[in-house]
Design a protein around this motif. Structure first.
Motif, PDB file in Angstrom:
ATOM      1  N   ASP A   8       1.409  -1.028  -0.031  1.00 58.61           N
ATOM      2  CA  ASP A   8      -0.257  -0.001   0.333  1.00 58.61           C
ATOM      3  C   ASP A   8       0.770   1.073   0.083  1.00 58.61           C
ATOM      4  OD1 ASP A   8      -2.336  -1.746   0.313  1.00 58.61           O
ATOM      5  OD2 ASP A   8      -2.680  -0.730   1.765  1.00 58.61           O
ATOM      6  N   GLN A   9       1.824   1.196   0.546  1.00 60.03           N
ATOM      7  CA  GLN A   9       2.728   2.432   1.005  1.00 60.03           C
ATOM      8  C   GLN A   9       3.582   2.827  -0.578  1.00 60.03           C
ATOM      9  OE1 GLN A   9       4.673   0.899   4.011  1.00 60.03           O
ATOM     10  NE2 GLN A   9       4.065   1.659   5.840  1.00 60.03           N
ATOM     11  N   THR A  10       4.264   1.513  -1.128  1.00 59.26           N
ATOM     12  CA  THR A  10       4.326   1.383  -2.216  1.00 59.26           C
ATOM     13  C   THR A  10       3.359   1.971  -3.960  1.00 59.26           C
ATOM     14  OG1 THR A  10       5.456  -0.077  -2.223  1.00 59.26           O
ATOM     15  CG2 THR A  10       5.420   0.468  -3.890  1.00 59.26           C
ATOM     16  N   MET A  11       2.238   1.890  -2.976  1.00 61.35           N
ATOM     17  CA  MET A  11       1.500   2.595  -4.515  1.00 61.35           C
ATOM     18  C   MET A  11       0.936   3.207  -4.098  1.00 61.35           C
ATOM     19  SD  MET A  11      -1.187  -1.108  -4.160  1.00 61.35           S
ATOM     20  CE  MET A  11      -2.733   0.004  -4.768  1.00 61.35           C
ATOM     21  N   LEU A  12       1.024   4.243  -2.882  1.00 61.22           N
ATOM     22  CA  LEU A  12       0.635   5.123  -2.864  1.00 61.22           C
ATOM     23  C   LEU A  12       2.055   6.793  -3.009  1.00 61.22           C
ATOM     24  CD1 LEU A  12      -0.677   7.861  -1.184  1.00 61.22           C
ATOM     25  CD2 LEU A  12       0.759   7.259   0.939  1.00 61.22           C
ATOM     26  N   GLN A  13       3.141   5.805  -3.036  1.00 59.68           N
ATOM     27  CA  GLN A  13       3.884   6.885  -3.113  1.00 59.68           C
ATOM     28  C   GLN A  13       3.524   6.768  -5.110  1.00 59.68           C
ATOM     29  OE1 GLN A  13       8.488   5.936  -2.709  1.00 59.68           O
ATOM     30  NE2 GLN A  13       8.257   7.582  -2.158  1.00 59.68           N
ATOM     31  N   ASP A  14       4.156   5.729  -5.562  1.00 57.92           N
ATOM     32  CA  ASP A  14       3.914   5.535  -6.811  1.00 57.92           C
ATOM     33  C   ASP A  14       2.751   6.165  -7.034  1.00 57.92           C
ATOM     34  OD1 ASP A  14       5.999   3.883  -7.052  1.00 57.92           O
ATOM     35  OD2 ASP A  14       5.008   1.773  -7.312  1.00 57.92           O
ATOM     36  N   GLU A  70       3.933   7.317   5.839  1.00 57.37           N
ATOM     37  CA  GLU A  70       2.796   7.460   4.498  1.00 57.37           C
ATOM     38  C   GLU A  70       3.324   9.037   3.861  1.00 57.37           C
ATOM     39  OE1 GLU A  70       2.013   5.827   6.889  1.00 57.37           O
ATOM     40  OE2 GLU A  70       1.088   3.721   5.553  1.00 57.37           O
ATOM     41  N   ALA A  71       3.309   9.937   5.098  1.00 60.84           N
ATOM     42  CA  ALA A  71       3.737  11.609   4.600  1.00 60.84           C
ATOM     43  C   ALA A  71       4.653  11.702   4.046  1.00 60.84           C
ATOM     44  CB  ALA A  71       3.699  12.421   5.585  1.00 60.84           C
ATOM     45  N   ALA A  72       5.898  11.150   4.644  1.00 56.46           N
ATOM     46  CA  ALA A  72       7.220  11.489   4.404  1.00 56.46           C
ATOM     47  C   ALA A  72       7.531  10.296   2.654  1.00 56.46           C
ATOM     48  CB  ALA A  72       8.225  10.429   4.753  1.00 56.46           C
ATOM     49  N   LEU A  73       6.905   9.143   2.171  1.00 57.67           N
ATOM     50  CA  LEU A  73       6.682   8.887   1.686  1.00 57.67           C
ATOM     51  C   LEU A  73       6.102   9.688  -0.261  1.00 57.67           C
ATOM     52  CD1 LEU A  73       6.027   4.954   1.755  1.00 57.67           C
ATOM     53  CD2 LEU A  73       9.085   6.063   1.212  1.00 57.67           C
ATOM     54  N   ILE A  74       5.370  10.455   0.104  1.00 63.16           N
ATOM     55  CA  ILE A  74       4.514  11.808  -0.542  1.00 63.16           C
ATOM     56  C   ILE A  74       5.709  12.862  -0.893  1.00 63.16           C
ATOM     57  CG2 ILE A  74       2.835  13.347  -0.427  1.00 63.16           C
ATOM     58  CD1 ILE A  74       1.159  11.329   1.018  1.00 63.16           C
ATOM     59  N   GLN A  75       6.415  13.063   0.919  1.00 62.73           N
ATOM     60  CA  GLN A  75       7.351  14.196   0.754  1.00 62.73           C
ATOM     61  C   GLN A  75       8.774  13.806  -0.784  1.00 62.73           C
ATOM     62  OE1 GLN A  75       6.340  17.413   2.801  1.00 62.73           O
ATOM     63  NE2 GLN A  75       7.752  18.418   0.951  1.00 62.73           N
ATOM     64  N   ALA A  77       8.065  11.936  -2.816  1.00 60.28           N
ATOM     65  CA  ALA A  77       8.253  12.138  -4.142  1.00 60.28           C
ATOM     66  C   ALA A  77       7.635  13.704  -5.381  1.00 60.28           C
ATOM     67  CB  ALA A  77       6.977  12.081  -4.545  1.00 60.28           C
ATOM     68  N   MET A  78       7.524  14.720  -3.535  1.00 58.26           N
ATOM     69  CA  MET A  78       7.610  15.980  -4.243  1.00 58.26           C
ATOM     70  C   MET A  78       8.986  17.340  -4.456  1.00 58.26           C
ATOM     71  SD  MET A  78       4.189  17.207  -1.246  1.00 58.26           S
ATOM     72  CE  MET A  78       3.092  16.364  -1.864  1.00 58.26           C
ATOM     73  N   GLY A  79       9.731  15.922  -3.153  1.00 55.59           N
ATOM     74  CA  GLY A  79      11.287  16.679  -3.473  1.00 55.59           C
ATOM     75  C   GLY A  79      11.643  16.031  -4.849  1.00 55.59           C
ATOM     76  N   ARG A  80      11.578  15.026  -5.299  1.00 56.24           N
ATOM     77  CA  ARG A  80      11.828  14.288  -6.286  1.00 56.24           C
ATOM     78  C   ARG A  80      11.635  15.087  -7.856  1.00 56.24           C
ATOM     79  NH1 ARG A  80      13.044   9.948  -8.923  1.00 56.24           N
ATOM     80  NH2 ARG A  80      12.488   8.983 -11.200  1.00 56.24           N
TER      81      ARG A  80
ATOM     82  N   MET B   1       6.567  -2.069   6.960  1.00 60.39           N
ATOM     83  CA  MET B   1       7.579  -1.873   8.083  1.00 60.39           C
ATOM     84  C   MET B   1       7.049  -2.333   9.323  1.00 60.39           C
ATOM     85  SD  MET B   1      10.374  -0.639   7.781  1.00 60.39           S
ATOM     86  CE  MET B   1      10.513   1.695   7.861  1.00 60.39           C
ATOM     87  N   ASN B   2       7.505  -3.989   9.739  1.00 57.36           N
ATOM     88  CA  ASN B   2       7.245  -4.128  10.974  1.00 57.36           C
ATOM     89  C   ASN B   2       7.326  -4.629  12.022  1.00 57.36           C
ATOM     90  OD1 ASN B   2       5.941  -5.440  12.644  1.00 57.36           O
ATOM     91  ND2 ASN B   2       4.878  -6.419  12.046  1.00 57.36           N
ATOM     92  N   LEU B   3       8.554  -3.999  12.951  1.00 55.88           N
ATOM     93  CA  LEU B   3      10.026  -4.396  13.843  1.00 55.88           C
ATOM     94  C   LEU B   3       9.570  -5.865  14.753  1.00 55.88           C
ATOM     95  CD1 LEU B   3      11.406  -0.878  13.856  1.00 55.88           C
ATOM     96  CD2 LEU B   3      11.812  -2.589  12.557  1.00 55.88           C
ATOM     97  N   ASN B   4       8.237  -5.753  14.694  1.00 55.31           N
ATOM     98  CA  ASN B   4       8.436  -7.008  15.608  1.00 55.31           C
ATOM     99  C   ASN B   4       8.291  -7.913  14.953  1.00 55.31           C
ATOM    100  OD1 ASN B   4       7.459  -5.485  17.584  1.00 55.31           O
ATOM    101  ND2 ASN B   4       4.957  -4.819  16.675  1.00 55.31           N
ATOM    102  N   PHE B   5       8.885  -8.873  16.063  1.00 53.11           N
ATOM    103  CA  PHE B   5       9.114 -10.827  15.297  1.00 53.11           C
ATOM    104  C   PHE B   5       7.524 -11.061  15.676  1.00 53.11           C
ATOM    105  CE2 PHE B   5      13.730  -9.329  15.965  1.00 53.11           C
ATOM    106  CZ  PHE B   5      14.271  -9.401  14.444  1.00 53.11           C
TER     107      PHE B   5
END
Lengths: 359, 397
Positions: A8-14, A70-75, A77-80, B1-5
């Protein structure tokens, strides 16, 4: 254990990246830099359609309730695409300020307005980090006076969230007593301003504004780090592409080890930064005892590596990198501005030392 | 991201801890363990039996036969480091020869060598580099000429660690002098007791002989001692480069170094003032801290990529270059913090930390150069990672 992005995170950033790739192409950014504000408006509308401004707004207030990662991934993309948006201030820091320090009524009112698009809140917290030239705001009753310097998100802001010592307050941009000075900075892809206020009516956030400001700064810094990461990624990609294309001595310059090693050095320094930014962003929501430290490490380290990539990439492009024609300088300057905004690396590292009892 | 095992891995971690609690007393100390000490061999037996050494290697050759699992491997590394207990033997025999034999050795070679290597009874050294063949390893010239049923070997190797202790060598030699350089090499296994081998310790800038030079004069090795076919040695030597190493080092070694330096800075006083109160040193420390964490998280990203059986791409390619450089700069800060005391060395009075930081500083520079120099790493990153064009070949005169 899974250290990486979810699907989901990758898709959001994409999806944000795909949108910005055309919507925020260099010709448009150049237009904005030369004074045409329409790109900021069209990006605001386009990003609103994608739901981007809602990421950090809790679901109960009409938002998406996603996290700082998620916010960082969006940001990133904006920096890019060196996009002129006020995402860092209006949709991360201001939202966090309301979440942390707003009472129920304030949250309902302001988060609702943010989600609905009727309020865009720029942020001025410079004086909470370190005041120069005697700047700072004083609250007297429900009126505020004084100077807030380097207020971010001025492109489209309708309101500003500002620090006044231990208080966090919101003013309307068009209030009587607000005097704005537009600043010309190296970075023409975003607008920062000085605000001089004289008895300006304000909304004082009801909760613990000291803690809220700290969190806004932590998260704002993570996003500036992410923005520099995205900008540096693009500079490396442009360097590699240019070095394959440009020929001297009957060879692509990318076949010279002197040039190759510059590119390899950029990658070697930047690649670990990706994981640092991911973790620093993740920590803001999930590892509370490391959130403040990791934000500072990410901000200061991306300031250093970003600067290195900005300089080295420009050198790989040779004389062309120095011209306005190529536009590489927009990335160079964006990274340069990110380095100073919300605290330069020495300031931020000194805070990190304090956090660990080292100072 | 999940840092738990997950529970499965938390249980596994508990098992490792229980094992360490129970057997810790049998572990040799971390520093300077003789390769042939009884304590070390016994510890290796215990580790093999419980699956903490040769974990994923087949049982029939003396391994533990577990399914490869990068997370479990990482947990083992973390817990051993936390308990300050050394892991299994990690010599070049186990790390490089055994995977090579598993992939390309004959059944007889596997049976003859793997189990004894895993148990630590048989120690190997690696005969690759030569005085004239460093970064350009494929230009090696140590010659092996067939005479009856033997190869007769003449030449010289260098940077051969443990050659003075090894029983055996896996060695690259030129058997087809007329073939193109990559196609003229063969991969041979032979005893270091073979007549005609002379080992000379190679003293380095650290004041120790961490390496050796090995000279071959008419050394006779049966032709059956080849792995793969004649002329395939380059391919054989590279076949296992992509394989995972069995036992990771301490993933948090750089972080431990950083914490040690922070302690030194707190305890080190100049004119009665702690060095930690000096903002210049403090700034260097925090700047390095950011890099240490960046590399730590990069390592976690690599572990996840390995679990997912995905290539980590550039994130993996930069580790040697960045990791060695970072360790070197950590040692540099430690020395600078100690000031004039930082130059004390060997057995000097007033020596701090047994002279460890100078040794790190120098040896880490060796690591930046060895095993693919920084410049070679940059060629790999730019050519294989970024697809930049190769240097044109220089025409032969």
């Amino acid at each position: 254990m899974y250290f990486g992005l979810s699907q989901d995170q990758t898709m959001l950033q994409d999806s944000v990246q795909r949108y910005l790739e055309s919507a925020s192409e260099l010709a448009h950014v150049r237009g904005f830099a030369e004074g045409d504000n329409s790109l900021a408006e069209s990006l605001q509308n386009g990003l609103m359609e994608l739901g981007v401004p809602l990421v950090l707004v809790p679901e109960e207030f009409g938002g998406l309730g996603l996290g700082v990662l998620e916010a960082a991934l969006i940001q990133q993309a904006m920096g890019r695409f060196v996009s002129p948006t006020s995402f860092t201030s209006a949709y991360a820091m201001a939202v966090i300020g309301l979440r942390e320090a707003g009472d129920d009524d304030q949250k309902n009112d302001w988060l609702g307005r943010i989600a609905g698009g009727s309020a865009i809140i720029g942020v001025g917290l410079t004086e909470a980090i370190g005041a120069r030239e005697g700047a700072g705001l004083k609250l007297s009753g429900d009126k505020v006076s004084g100077r807030a310097s380097f207020v971010m998100g001025a492109e489209l802001a309708s309101h500003f969230m500002l620090t006044a010592g231990k208080e966090l307050l919101i003013i309307a941009r068009d209030s009587a007593g607000v005097s704005e000075t537009a600043l010309t900075t190296i970075d023409k892809t975003r607008h920062v301003i000085m605000l001089d206020l004289q008895d300006v009516p304000c909304t004082v956030l009801a909760g613990d504004a000291v803690a809220a400001q700290a969190r806004m700064i932590d998260i704002g810094r993570v996003l500036l780090a992410a923005d520099s990461l995205g900008a540096a990624d693009m500079m490396i990609e442009k360097s590699v592409a240019y070095s394959k294309d440009r020929e001297q001595f009957n060879r692509p310059i990318g076949s010279f080890q002197a040039v190759k090693h510059m590119c390899a050095d950029m990658v070697a320094k930047l690649e670990p930064c990706r994981s640092l930014v991911w973790y620093a962003a993740y920590a803001q929501d999930h590892v509370s005892d490391e959130a403040a430290l990791m934000s500072r490490l990410a901000k200061s380290h991306l300031a250093e590596v970003g600067k290195y990539v900005a300089r080295t990439s420009t050198e790989v492009h040779g004389g062309m990198g120095f011209t306005d024609l190529l536009g590489l300088h927009y990335w160079f300057k964006r990274i340069g501005a990110n380095r100073q905004l919300l605290g330069g690396p020495e300031t931020v590292r000194e805070e990190a030392a304090k956090l660990q009892g080292w100072s | 991201m999940n840092l738990n095992f997950t529970a499965e891995y938390e249980d596994f971690r508990a098992d490792v801890r229980a094992f360490l609690d129970k057997h810790k007393a049998d572990a040799p100390s971390m520093a300077n363990v003789g390769l042939r000490s009884e304590k070390r061999l016994k510890w290796q037996r215990i580790l093999l039996e419980h699956g903490y050494a040769a974990r994923t290697l087949p049982k029939q050759y003396g391994g533990f036969g577990a399914e490869p699992d990068s997370l479990k491997q990482r947990i083992i590394a973390e817990e051993f480091a936390r308990a300050k207990v050394p892991g299994g033997i990690a010599g070049q025999g186990i790390n490089m020869l055994v995977p090579t034999l598993l992939e390309l050795g004959t059944e007889e070679q596997k049976e003859k060598y793997i189990a004894k290597t895993l148990s630590g009874e048989m120690i190997w050294c690696q005969g690759y580099s030569e005085p004239g063949a460093g970064s350009d390893l494929a230009s090696l010239r140590t010659a092996a000429v067939v005479d009856g049923d033997d190869f007769v070997i003449n030449g010289q190797k260098i940077w051969t660690s443990t050659a003075n202790q090894a029983d055996m060598i896996f060695c690259l030699v030129r058997t087809e002098p007329d073939a193109p350089k990559h196609q003229g090499i063969s991969y041979l296994l032979f005893s270091m007791d073979t007549p005609g081998i002379e080992v000379r310790p190679l003293m380095t800038m650290t004041g120790r002989a961490e390496f050796n030079e090995v000279f071959f004069t008419d050394v006779r090795v049966p032709t059956s001692q080849i792995v793969g076919q004649r002329g395939e040695g380059w391919m054989v030597a590279n076949a296992t480069l992509t394989h995972e190493r069995g036992m990771l080092g301490d993933p948090d070694a750089a972080l431990s170094r950083l914490k040690s330096i922070a302690e030194i800075m707190q305890n080190e006083h100049v004119d009665g003032k702690s060095l930690m109160d000096n903002p210049v040193y403090r700034d260097r420390l925090v700047a390095l801290e950011a890099e240490v964490y960046a590399m730590k998280f990069n390592g976690m990203r690599l572990t996840t990529a390995s679990v997912e059986k995905k290539s980590a791409g550039l994130a993996g390619m930069i580790v040697k270059l960045q990791g060695c450089e970072l360790n070197h700069r950590l040692a540099e800060l430690a020395i600078d913090v100690m000031g004039e005391y930082g130059i004390l060395f060997e057995d000097s009075p007033f020596l701090r930390d047994h002279g460890l930081w100078q040794t790190h500083y120098m040896f880490d520079l060796g690591l930046i150069i060895g095993g693919g120099s920084a410049q070679i790493q940059k060629n790999i990153i730019s050519e294989r990672g970024l697809g930049m064009p190769r240097e044109p070949k220089v025409a032969k005169a």
